[in-house]
Motif scaffolding. Sequence first.
Motif, PDB file in Angstrom:
ATOM      1  N   MET A 370       0.919  -1.270  -0.079  1.00  0.00           N
ATOM      2  CA  MET A 370       0.173  -0.152  -0.086  1.00  0.00           C
ATOM      3  C   MET A 370       0.789   1.176   0.110  1.00  0.00           C
ATOM      4  O   MET A 370       1.967   1.324   0.539  1.00  0.00           O
ATOM      5  CB  MET A 370      -0.828   0.122   1.027  1.00  0.00           C
ATOM      6  CG  MET A 370      -2.040   1.390   1.399  1.00  0.00           C
ATOM      7  SD  MET A 370      -2.792   1.259   2.801  1.00  0.00           S
ATOM      8  CE  MET A 370      -1.817   1.810   3.986  1.00  0.00           C
ATOM      9  N   GLU A 385      -1.713   6.892 -10.325  1.00  0.00           N
ATOM     10  CA  GLU A 385      -2.796   6.180  -9.528  1.00  0.00           C
ATOM     11  C   GLU A 385      -3.394   5.353 -10.490  1.00  0.00           C
ATOM     12  O   GLU A 385      -3.876   4.055  -9.876  1.00  0.00           O
ATOM     13  CB  GLU A 385      -3.621   7.445  -9.055  1.00  0.00           C
ATOM     14  CG  GLU A 385      -4.593   6.673  -8.221  1.00  0.00           C
ATOM     15  CD  GLU A 385      -5.519   7.867  -7.380  1.00  0.00           C
ATOM     16  OE1 GLU A 385      -5.129   8.025  -6.196  1.00  0.00           O
ATOM     17  OE2 GLU A 385      -6.436   8.172  -7.868  1.00  0.00           O
ATOM     18  N   ILE A 389      -8.855   3.579  -7.218  1.00  0.00           N
ATOM     19  CA  ILE A 389      -7.963   3.163  -6.298  1.00  0.00           C
ATOM     20  C   ILE A 389      -8.275   1.624  -6.146  1.00  0.00           C
ATOM     21  O   ILE A 389      -9.321   1.038  -5.904  1.00  0.00           O
ATOM     22  CB  ILE A 389      -8.380   4.049  -4.765  1.00  0.00           C
ATOM     23  CG1 ILE A 389      -7.843   5.252  -5.154  1.00  0.00           C
ATOM     24  CG2 ILE A 389      -7.311   3.270  -3.818  1.00  0.00           C
ATOM     25  CD1 ILE A 389      -8.094   6.030  -3.948  1.00  0.00           C
ATOM     26  N   VAL A 390      -7.231   0.866  -6.202  1.00  0.00           N
ATOM     27  CA  VAL A 390      -7.474  -0.638  -5.684  1.00  0.00           C
ATOM     28  C   VAL A 390      -7.736  -1.021  -4.429  1.00  0.00           C
ATOM     29  O   VAL A 390      -6.956  -0.548  -3.460  1.00  0.00           O
ATOM     30  CB  VAL A 390      -6.102  -1.435  -6.511  1.00  0.00           C
ATOM     31  CG1 VAL A 390      -6.319  -2.845  -6.070  1.00  0.00           C
ATOM     32  CG2 VAL A 390      -5.585  -0.961  -7.848  1.00  0.00           C
ATOM     33  N   GLU A 391      -8.528  -1.738  -4.207  1.00  0.00           N
ATOM     34  CA  GLU A 391      -9.024  -2.033  -2.707  1.00  0.00           C
ATOM     35  C   GLU A 391      -8.346  -3.367  -2.284  1.00  0.00           C
ATOM     36  O   GLU A 391      -8.810  -4.434  -3.000  1.00  0.00           O
ATOM     37  CB  GLU A 391     -10.561  -2.131  -2.732  1.00  0.00           C
ATOM     38  CG  GLU A 391     -11.135  -0.625  -3.037  1.00  0.00           C
ATOM     39  CD  GLU A 391     -10.989   0.393  -2.025  1.00  0.00           C
ATOM     40  OE1 GLU A 391     -10.417  -0.108  -0.914  1.00  0.00           O
ATOM     41  OE2 GLU A 391     -10.946   1.561  -2.171  1.00  0.00           O
ATOM     42  N   LYS A 392      -7.603  -3.333  -1.077  1.00  0.00           N
ATOM     43  CA  LYS A 392      -7.297  -4.600  -0.656  1.00  0.00           C
ATOM     44  C   LYS A 392      -6.783  -5.674  -1.699  1.00  0.00           C
ATOM     45  O   LYS A 392      -7.103  -6.623  -1.970  1.00  0.00           O
ATOM     46  CB  LYS A 392      -8.356  -5.323   0.291  1.00  0.00           C
ATOM     47  CG  LYS A 392      -8.987  -4.477   1.184  1.00  0.00           C
ATOM     48  CD  LYS A 392      -7.796  -4.289   2.162  1.00  0.00           C
ATOM     49  CE  LYS A 392      -8.421  -3.448   3.375  1.00  0.00           C
ATOM     50  NZ  LYS A 392      -7.418  -2.737   4.280  1.00  0.00           N
ATOM     51  N   SER A 393      -5.468  -5.030  -2.493  1.00  0.00           N
ATOM     52  CA  SER A 393      -5.134  -5.989  -3.604  1.00  0.00           C
ATOM     53  C   SER A 393      -4.004  -6.734  -3.055  1.00  0.00           C
ATOM     54  O   SER A 393      -3.183  -7.136  -4.095  1.00  0.00           O
ATOM     55  CB  SER A 393      -4.613  -5.056  -4.566  1.00  0.00           C
ATOM     56  OG  SER A 393      -3.758  -4.125  -4.021  1.00  0.00           O
ATOM     57  N   TYR A 394      -3.861  -7.179  -1.922  1.00  0.00           N
ATOM     58  CA  TYR A 394      -2.540  -7.826  -1.447  1.00  0.00           C
ATOM     59  C   TYR A 394      -2.698  -9.319  -1.992  1.00  0.00           C
ATOM     60  O   TYR A 394      -3.561  -9.889  -2.064  1.00  0.00           O
ATOM     61  CB  TYR A 394      -2.626  -8.076   0.117  1.00  0.00           C
ATOM     62  CG  TYR A 394      -2.831  -6.774   0.857  1.00  0.00           C
ATOM     63  CD1 TYR A 394      -3.361  -6.678   2.132  1.00  0.00           C
ATOM     64  CD2 TYR A 394      -2.235  -5.582   0.398  1.00  0.00           C
ATOM     65  CE1 TYR A 394      -3.223  -5.569   2.896  1.00  0.00           C
ATOM     66  CE2 TYR A 394      -2.210  -4.450   1.108  1.00  0.00           C
ATOM     67  CZ  TYR A 394      -3.042  -4.561   2.404  1.00  0.00           C
ATOM     68  OH  TYR A 394      -2.916  -3.346   3.239  1.00  0.00           O
ATOM     69  N   LYS A 409      -2.349   0.833 -10.236  1.00  0.00           N
ATOM     70  CA  LYS A 409      -3.444  -0.093 -10.671  1.00  0.00           C
ATOM     71  C   LYS A 409      -2.908  -1.442 -11.426  1.00  0.00           C
ATOM     72  O   LYS A 409      -3.273  -2.423 -11.194  1.00  0.00           O
ATOM     73  CB  LYS A 409      -4.458   0.712 -11.605  1.00  0.00           C
ATOM     74  CG  LYS A 409      -5.592  -0.157 -12.128  1.00  0.00           C
ATOM     75  CD  LYS A 409      -6.625   0.501 -12.732  1.00  0.00           C
ATOM     76  CE  LYS A 409      -7.701  -0.108 -13.262  1.00  0.00           C
ATOM     77  NZ  LYS A 409      -8.757   0.501 -14.308  1.00  0.00           N
ATOM     78  N   GLU A 414      -2.771  -1.006  -3.311  1.00  0.00           N
ATOM     79  CA  GLU A 414      -3.609  -0.072  -2.675  1.00  0.00           C
ATOM     80  C   GLU A 414      -2.928   1.223  -2.310  1.00  0.00           C
ATOM     81  O   GLU A 414      -2.062   1.570  -2.151  1.00  0.00           O
ATOM     82  CB  GLU A 414      -4.343  -0.592  -1.375  1.00  0.00           C
ATOM     83  CG  GLU A 414      -5.060   0.165  -0.663  1.00  0.00           C
ATOM     84  CD  GLU A 414      -5.414  -0.387   0.670  1.00  0.00           C
ATOM     85  OE1 GLU A 414      -6.461  -0.011   1.339  1.00  0.00           O
ATOM     86  OE2 GLU A 414      -4.898  -1.603   1.215  1.00  0.00           O
ATOM     87  N   ASN A 415      -4.016   2.287  -2.569  1.00  0.00           N
ATOM     88  CA  ASN A 415      -3.522   3.799  -2.193  1.00  0.00           C
ATOM     89  C   ASN A 415      -4.549   4.383  -1.274  1.00  0.00           C
ATOM     90  O   ASN A 415      -5.821   4.391  -1.656  1.00  0.00           O
ATOM     91  CB  ASN A 415      -3.417   4.359  -3.907  1.00  0.00           C
ATOM     92  CG  ASN A 415      -3.060   5.818  -3.691  1.00  0.00           C
ATOM     93  OD1 ASN A 415      -2.341   6.179  -2.659  1.00  0.00           O
ATOM     94  ND2 ASN A 415      -3.263   6.633  -4.647  1.00  0.00           N
ATOM     95  N   THR A 416      -3.926   5.015  -0.526  1.00  0.00           N
ATOM     96  CA  THR A 416      -4.605   5.749   0.663  1.00  0.00           C
ATOM     97  C   THR A 416      -4.314   7.349   0.346  1.00  0.00           C
ATOM     98  O   THR A 416      -2.937   7.454   0.478  1.00  0.00           O
ATOM     99  CB  THR A 416      -4.432   5.077   1.915  1.00  0.00           C
ATOM    100  OG1 THR A 416      -5.110   3.926   2.016  1.00  0.00           O
ATOM    101  CG2 THR A 416      -5.247   5.964   3.052  1.00  0.00           C
TER     102      THR A 416
END
Length: 698
Positions: A370, A385, A389-394, A409, A414-416
């Motif tokens: 992240m 970016e 925004i990619v959510e929980k991409s681990y 992406k 993930e980006n916050t």
Amino acid sequence: MIESYIDVKVAAELTGEHVSTIRRKATESKYISKSIQDAGAGRGGLKLQILVSSLPMDAQLKFLEKCKNFQNDEISATSMEEEITIDIDMAAYKEKFGDEGMKEFIDKYELVQRALEIELTAKGNKTYLWGELAKNNGVSKRNLDRWVKGFKEFGAKALMKKIDRSNKGKTSSTCQAAKIMLFQMRLDKSIKRRETVCFKRVLEYAESIEGQKACDNCIFREGSEARKHAQEDGLEFAECDMKNKNGLKISRSIATLSRIFKNEIPEEVLHYVFKGRKAWEAKYMHKATREKPHIINEVWFGDHHVLDVFIKDKDGKIVKPWLTAWYDAASGCMVGWCLNTNPNSQTIAEAFSYGVCEKKDFPFYGLPAMVYTDNGKDYRSHAFEGGNIVEKSYGKGMPFNIETDGILKELGIENTHAQAYHGWAKPIERWFGTFAGNYVRELPGWCGNNPKERPEGYDKELKKLVKEDKILTMEELRDWFIKVLNEYHNIPHSGYGGRKPIDIYTEGEKARYDKPSWAVLSILKMEFTERTITTQGITFDNKLYWNKELADRHLINKKVKIRYNRENKDTIIVIHEGKFICAANVKENLKMVREDEDKVAEHIAGQRRQEREVKAKIAQLTGKPAPKELKKSKSNILTGDISEKDKGNVTSIEHEKAMKAYEEAIEGNKKKAADEAGIVDQKFLRTGEEILKKVMNK
């Protein structure tokens, strides 16, 4: 004792009694009085005066306070136009110290007055006379000096013993309505009035006709219309405790008003009103304590920071450089960085790519799970970016579509974003502060973050450094920065339990172990846009780009995506429907006349080849044999160095093909430029030889 005599009217003002009551008490010998000749007085030209020391103690103190307020002017014994107020709790003082304490205070006052008289009249022997005065009254010279000094600064109150007031925190000389007016004026951020101006405005209002009638409809007065309306609106106000006052009441003492402002308006409130919410948040707002991540590369913090030092850029200009950096929260290491003179989305991508790849000077590499950035447009750019925004991409891996928008992406990161103007939420800001204070200020050309920090004669010293070539270049700054980072990473830090950041990074577990190849990173960090291919090529940045593949693949009039490097736009990468097509160079325009025959022939050959392929396609579609093929005719951005062995463990064919073609095109441009320069040199050489022969023949 206070031996001053005052008019009956003044005595009435001091005691709060009626004039007739003062006269009666004088007749009854309760107040000591005397009669003096006054032509303008009645009763046979005699005027009654009252001895101040015979009045009650609180009246005497009011008189003394009046003397303090006007100690530099002559005090009239016949009139006191100003309302007399004194902010002393006489009841509490008398209750604690009794009549003896009150008498002690009066004696001190008289002694101080005599000392002040000596000070005015003595010529060079004040010290001796003060010593005799103190000795005759049974006090030390040191105490007398202290009392006189206190009286000069604070008036009669300085001679009283200190007690805690029974109404501490309240000001009996100023009503609540007056305080509200004072606070409204003081907290008006559109005007930003000083305390003295607020005091003057409210005092003028209190003395006006409206101010004298203010109690009639005051929200603090029980039964008033204003109070009823306030209660109907759900507002509650304490009832006024000054029952007998008429009109707005405000102290005439600036010191008292200053104390009201200081005690009742917190500094935090003033900071919010006059410096704004952002400044208040930084200085006063409660901050949450955050636990550091324990996994390496779990969170990277990114930001720009201007270095407070002047250096020489690649063009020889004297500028202040910027640092775009990525900071690993778990270890405190600066994993990726880029020195530049114009921070933007490209420098962010350069620093990020450098952070991901293996490096020669640092052991940092790998993708973060992240990233945490501010709300700046560079960090929200589509190129960096991506779409959403990619959510929980681990652990999702990388899709590796060469046409995908945005580095984050594409790489599944993930980006916050921090809230706007909440820079203190990012630990990288603290790192920048440490870096600036411990390292940057030691460099030649250091200028501080504002002109006030600069030493005297700074401009002259800077010109001297430039003239003597002692100011750093961009390359020298980079070498210095690498050295500083290695030093910083090898120092034990208390915030990390006394461990070295570099040890924490190398020994810790990583959030991700997939690492894209340099080809993938190089393509992803390029910016992109869409264009339509015309018969002349691709128009971009006021230039035409061409590669024969555009015609060979019949992409004329088709929309394609192009990727480019902002620092070098001589070559672009062309992508169509997710597939790499070619690396196109800036197209050379043919001259109207006298063009090089080889260039014209090459262009015509390309046109014929395109025509043959179109005919072949027609033949294929109509079931006819294909025609026989004829024989063919013949930028200021610096990071550290990456490891040549870094191949990555994840890549894609399209990215590798694109990067290889791009590098070949760049090298081709360089070779072509060198060849053309050589041709020009040969022409000049031949011309020179011909001229020399002619001269020799003559």
